[in-house]
Design an enzyme around this catalytic site. Structure first.
Site, PDB file in Angstrom:
ATOM      1  N   SER A 150       0.835  -1.195   0.000  1.00  0.00           N
ATOM      2  CA  SER A 150       0.000   0.000   0.000  1.00  0.00           C
ATOM      3  C   SER A 150       0.871   1.247   0.000  1.00  0.00           C
ATOM      4  O   SER A 150       1.657   1.454  -0.923  1.00  0.00           O
ATOM      5  CB  SER A 150      -0.964  -0.047   1.189  1.00  0.00           C
TER       6      SER A 150
ATOM      7  N   HIS B 230      -4.684  -5.443  -1.670  1.00  0.00           N
ATOM      8  CA  HIS B 230      -5.576  -5.219  -0.539  1.00  0.00           C
ATOM      9  C   HIS B 230      -6.676  -6.266  -0.408  1.00  0.00           C
ATOM     10  O   HIS B 230      -7.484  -6.190   0.507  1.00  0.00           O
ATOM     11  CB  HIS B 230      -6.221  -3.835  -0.652  1.00  0.00           C
TER      12      HIS B 230
ATOM     13  N   GLU C 122      -2.096  -2.406  -8.127  1.00  0.00           N
ATOM     14  CA  GLU C 122      -3.381  -2.621  -7.452  1.00  0.00           C
ATOM     15  C   GLU C 122      -3.726  -1.343  -6.712  1.00  0.00           C
ATOM     16  O   GLU C 122      -2.917  -0.408  -6.661  1.00  0.00           O
ATOM     17  CB  GLU C 122      -3.296  -3.816  -6.501  1.00  0.00           C
TER      18      GLU C 122
END
Length: 310
Positions: free
Chosen positions: A116, A280, A215
């Site tokens: 992330s 995620h 992503e």
């Protein structure tokens, strides 16, 4: 793009530091993550700021200087074999310029793992230290705490990386948006962070010759369109060899998102595989950055030339 230096794998009893370069960490989640690491026969140590919180900016785990010092001190500690990020959130961009890269380079290669917001550090560690890093579950992340698949794939990558040299998309995902095979060096991360990092001193100049893994979470299709368009307009995607797309949790109806991905990436003329299973989403796979590999979009596999860790 050239392959990067592979850090040593972990051995039972290894000391690992848990850091929070971005957002604050709930104590109960941290303790649960530490218990899992101890169950792997690791010796986790928590840096001082992991449970901290910035007085004015509550989305940060302390000041930028505090978070940078935590990461740098952990990395430069000769007893520490790996640095595991407790969570993402936001804040890595604010502290990355405060790191002493010469001191960290002198500390030698070791493992960095996280995902992330940690995308910013993955890129900096590649450009500044020349190291392979692991884009995988956070040590205090909800998915890591609750999902055995996420735990086991990270554990295998850390301790027995030769056992996961071929990473296969998790079913029912792993379909070819654009079929074909491609070879290159892996890079990437969270799409919004890749776009935000453009033009900074630590970002790679582009993805030419690379296998790009992307992503994101909580971004509507039009925002993802914006990020992809920025990468295209800047020339950052010029010469990319192939693309693997991970999870898109909270990014709207997948058919709408799929249309955006096909529109923005389909014209590149390279293999693209979707819903690969990293990021995620539940049971997230651990993906190494900086290793030469082959992407087979039809088979939904990423096969590394060498194990991610030495």
């Amino acid at each position: 793009m050239n392959p990067l230096v592979r850090p040593p794998r972990l051995a039972p009893g290894a000391r690992v530091a848990v850091v929070a370069p971005s957002g604050p960490v709930p104590e109960e989640r941290l303790q649960a993550g530490l218990d899992i690491l101890r169950g792997w026969d690791l010796d986790p140590v928590v840096t001082p700021q992991v449970l901290g919180r910035h007085r004015q900016l509550g989305y940060l785990a302390g000041t930028d200087a505090q978070r940078a010092a935590d990461l740098q001190n952990a990395w430069c500690d000769p007893s520490v074999a790996a640095v595991l990020c407790a969570r993402g959130g936001y804040g890595a961009q604010r502290m990355v310029d405060l790191l002493d890269w010469a001191a960290m380079r002198a500390a030698g290669p070791k493992v960095l793992a996280g995902f992330s917001d940690i995308t910013v550090l993955h890129q900096a560690f590649a450009t500044r230290l020349g190291l392979v890093t692991l884009y995988g579950p956070a040590a205090a992340g909800v998915d890591f705490l609750k999902n055995a698949r996420a735990q086991e794939h990270l554990r295998a990558t850390l301790f027995a990386p030769e056992s996961v040299r071929t990473v296969t998309a998790t079913p029912p995902g792993g379909t070819a948006l654009v079929p074909g095979r491609a070879r290159g060096v892996t890079l990437g991360g969270c799409l919004s962070l890749l776009a935000s990092d453009l033009g900074t001193p630590h970002a790679p100049a582009g993805a030419r010759g690379g296998l790009l893994l992307m992503e994101d979470v909580g971004e509507s299709p039009y925002r993802l369109d914006r990020y992809l368009t920025q990468l295209l307009r800047s020339g950052w995607l010029d010469g990319v060899a192939g693309i693997a797309l991970g999870s898109w949790e909270g990014c709207g109806p997948y058919e709408e998102l799929r249309a955006v991905l096909a529109d923005r990436l389909g014209g590149l003329g390279v293999p693209v595989v979707e819903e690969f299973g990293f990021g995620h989403g539940p049971g997230a796979l651990t993906m190494p950055f900086g290793v030469r590999a082959e992407l087979d979009a039809g088979a939904a596999t990423l096969t590394l030339d060498e194990p991610a860790l030495s």
